[in-house]
Design an enzyme around this catalytic site. Structure first.
Site, mmCIF file in Angstrom:
data_model
loop_
_atom_site.group_PDB
_atom_site.id
_atom_site.type_symbol
_atom_site.label_atom_id
_atom_site.label_comp_id
_atom_site.label_asym_id
_atom_site.label_seq_id
_atom_site.Cartn_x
_atom_site.Cartn_y
_atom_site.Cartn_z
ATOM 1 N N TYR A 147 -19.424 18.692 21.531
ATOM 2 C CA TYR A 147 -20.257 17.521 21.254
ATOM 3 C C TYR A 147 -21.613 17.889 20.676
ATOM 4 O O TYR A 147 -22.221 17.101 19.974
ATOM 5 C CB TYR A 147 -20.487 16.712 22.542
ATOM 6 N N LYS A 196 -9.050 26.498 28.302
ATOM 7 C CA LYS A 196 -7.978 26.925 27.388
ATOM 8 C C LYS A 196 -8.181 28.415 27.155
ATOM 9 O O LYS A 196 -8.381 28.882 26.027
ATOM 10 C CB LYS A 196 -8.059 26.093 26.090
ATOM 11 N N ASP A 228 -3.757 21.864 28.736
ATOM 12 C CA ASP A 228 -2.513 21.150 28.412
ATOM 13 C C ASP A 228 -1.697 20.919 29.681
ATOM 14 O O ASP A 228 -1.144 19.843 29.909
ATOM 15 C CB ASP A 228 -1.710 21.880 27.320
ATOM 16 N N ASP A 252 -13.775 14.591 28.601
ATOM 17 C CA ASP A 252 -13.710 13.268 27.985
ATOM 18 C C ASP A 252 -12.260 12.783 27.994
ATOM 19 O O ASP A 252 -11.962 11.660 28.412
ATOM 20 C CB ASP A 252 -14.241 13.351 26.546
ATOM 21 N N ASP A 256 -10.292 9.918 30.833
ATOM 22 C CA ASP A 256 -9.603 8.685 30.438
ATOM 23 C C ASP A 256 -8.191 8.653 31.018
ATOM 24 O O ASP A 256 -7.717 7.622 31.493
ATOM 25 C CB ASP A 256 -9.496 8.566 28.900
HETATM 26 C C1 IPM Z 1 -17.310 8.610 27.223
HETATM 27 C C2 IPM Z 1 -17.211 8.079 25.816
HETATM 28 C C3 IPM Z 1 -18.248 8.766 24.956
HETATM 29 C C4 IPM Z 1 -17.974 10.252 25.000
HETATM 30 C C5 IPM Z 1 -18.293 8.259 23.510
HETATM 31 C C6 IPM Z 1 -18.545 6.771 23.448
HETATM 32 C C7 IPM Z 1 -19.283 9.010 22.656
HETATM 33 O O1 IPM Z 1 -15.921 8.262 25.336
HETATM 34 O O2 IPM Z 1 -18.390 8.432 27.832
HETATM 35 O O3 IPM Z 1 -16.338 9.164 27.705
HETATM 36 O O4 IPM Z 1 -17.111 10.752 24.273
HETATM 37 O O5 IPM Z 1 -18.617 10.932 25.790
HETATM 38 MG MG MG Z 2 -14.541 9.010 26.749
#
Ligand code: IPM
Ligand code: MG
Length: 362
Positions: A147, A196, A228, A252, A256
């Site tokens: 990032y 990784k 993975d 990230d 999710d």
């Molecule tokens: C998160 C989001 C952010 C990230 C985006 C919106 C830049 O996906 O907070 O997980 O990737 O960190």
């Molecule tokens: Mg995210």
């Protein structure tokens, strides 16, 4: 006590869910005798509209001088929104990355657990969830890695080329590893470090530094897992995880995935912490522009983020427990927003969910 909270409603459903979190904080203040003073700040698309940039120096300074930051969500529809016409550093998400970096919030804590009441919303088979469900924390490094490494796009001999760099130094790895071990010590006493290392140098360094750090925490079990495999294990056997420690990009993606198996991303809070007590608290989900302004959004992730603020920034554990118990009570009593609704439950909107939870705080 009096606490100064910078409130960044942001875009999309952000203002609605943040309003409910403040309703909860105000109720906590009433019951427990605290005063929360809010200072509203613009970030993301809302800031672009007002100031032409997603995060101003003044906003960052105001956030820095507060006791903590409560954030809704930033960003719009990438395909259609006017906020996405300029270069990346002018877009809403740049504001979010800018405030994380500017406040040096290197440790992102994203808990993911399954409420018994929502087991039907979990996409995994019952045999996989088992009797006990799962209860984990993803510890995502937040101010380094892909990032924030150097990046550029060039054209060489008519061929377009783009470069992103994954950089970590040992100090960046050590400070997040320390946080992971400390949190594991208060929970299930296990850290799964995800990398990784079979391919990446940055991961080999990550693994070495995590092992060195582990020596100071003999009561904590450490294991290493390739990313993975971790993605697969999350849906095959989520109950094995306690604290999952990983770099920015892997975190990230895995957070999710972890949130989805809890039934709804609308349930999951997050805290971003640094060296001081100042933290940034936001739901793990995005700004959901499609349902914005319709009283449809689930405010629980933001409300639970406010609970994390009480716990981590203000050391108000009793108050944080009360908020979490109130959320649990609302679910037990069958209140559901659309994203977690199932037959026989009481369907409520954003505002009513907030009021119901506030009413349960004691
Ligand atoms: C998160 C989001 C952010 C990230 C985006 C919106 C830049 O996906 O907070 O997980 O990737 O960190
Ligand atoms: Mg995210």
């Amino acid at each position: 006590m009096e606490y100064q909270i910078a409130v960044i409603p942001g875009d999309g459903i952000g203002p609605e869910i943040v309003t409910e979190a403040m309703k909860i904080l105000d109720r906590v203040g009433e019951v427990y005798g605290h005063t929360f003073i809010y200072k509203k700040l613009l970030m993301g698309g809302a800031s672009i509209d007002e100031y032409g940039v997603p995060l101003t120096d003044e906003t960052l300074a105001a956030a820095k001088s507060s006791d903590s930051v409560l954030l809704g969500a930033v960003g719009g529809n990438v395909g259609t929104s006017r906020w996405y016409q300029g270069p990346p550093e002018t877009r809403p998400e740049a504001g979010l990355l800018g405030i994380r970096k500017g406040l040096e919030l290197f440790a992102n804590i994203r808990p993911a657990w399954l409420y018994k009441e929502l087991a039907d919303a979990c996409p995994l088979k019952k045999e996989i969830i088992g009797e006990d469900g799962f209860d984990m924390v993803i510890m995502r490094e937040l101010t380094g890695g892909l990032y924030f490494g150097e990046r550029h796009t060039t054209v060489e001999n008519g061929v377009r080329k783009a470069v992103d760099t994954l950089v970590y130094d040992e100090n960046e790895i050590r400070r997040i590893a320390v946080k992971a071990f400390e949190i594991a010590g208060k929970r299930g006493k296990k850290v799964t470090s995800v990398d990784k290392a079979n391919v990446l140098d940055s991961s080999r360094l990550w693994r070495a530094v995590v092992d060195e750090t582990a020596k100071a925490y003999p009561d904590i079990q450490v294991e290493h897992m390739l990313v993975d495999n971790a993605a697969m294990q999350l849906v095959m056997n989520p109950g094995q995880f306690d604290v999952v420690l990983t770099e920015n990009m892997f975190g990230d993606i895995l957070s999710d995935e972890a949130s989805e198996i809890t039934g709804s991303i609308g349930m999951l809070p997050s805290a971003s912490l640094g060296k001081t007590k100042l933290g940034l608290y936001e739901p793990s989900h995005g700004s959901a522009p499609d349902i914005a302004g319709k009283d449809l959004a689930n405010p629980i992730a933001t409300i639970l983020s406010a609970a994390m603020m009480l716990r981590y920034s203000f050391d108000l554990d009793r108050e944080a427990d009360a908020v979490e118990a109130a959320v649990q009570q609302a679910l037990t009593d069958g209140y559901r927003t659309g994203d977690i609704y199932s037959e026989g439950c009481k369907k409520v909107g954003t505002r009513e969910m907030g009021s119901v939870i506030a009413g349960y705080i004691k």
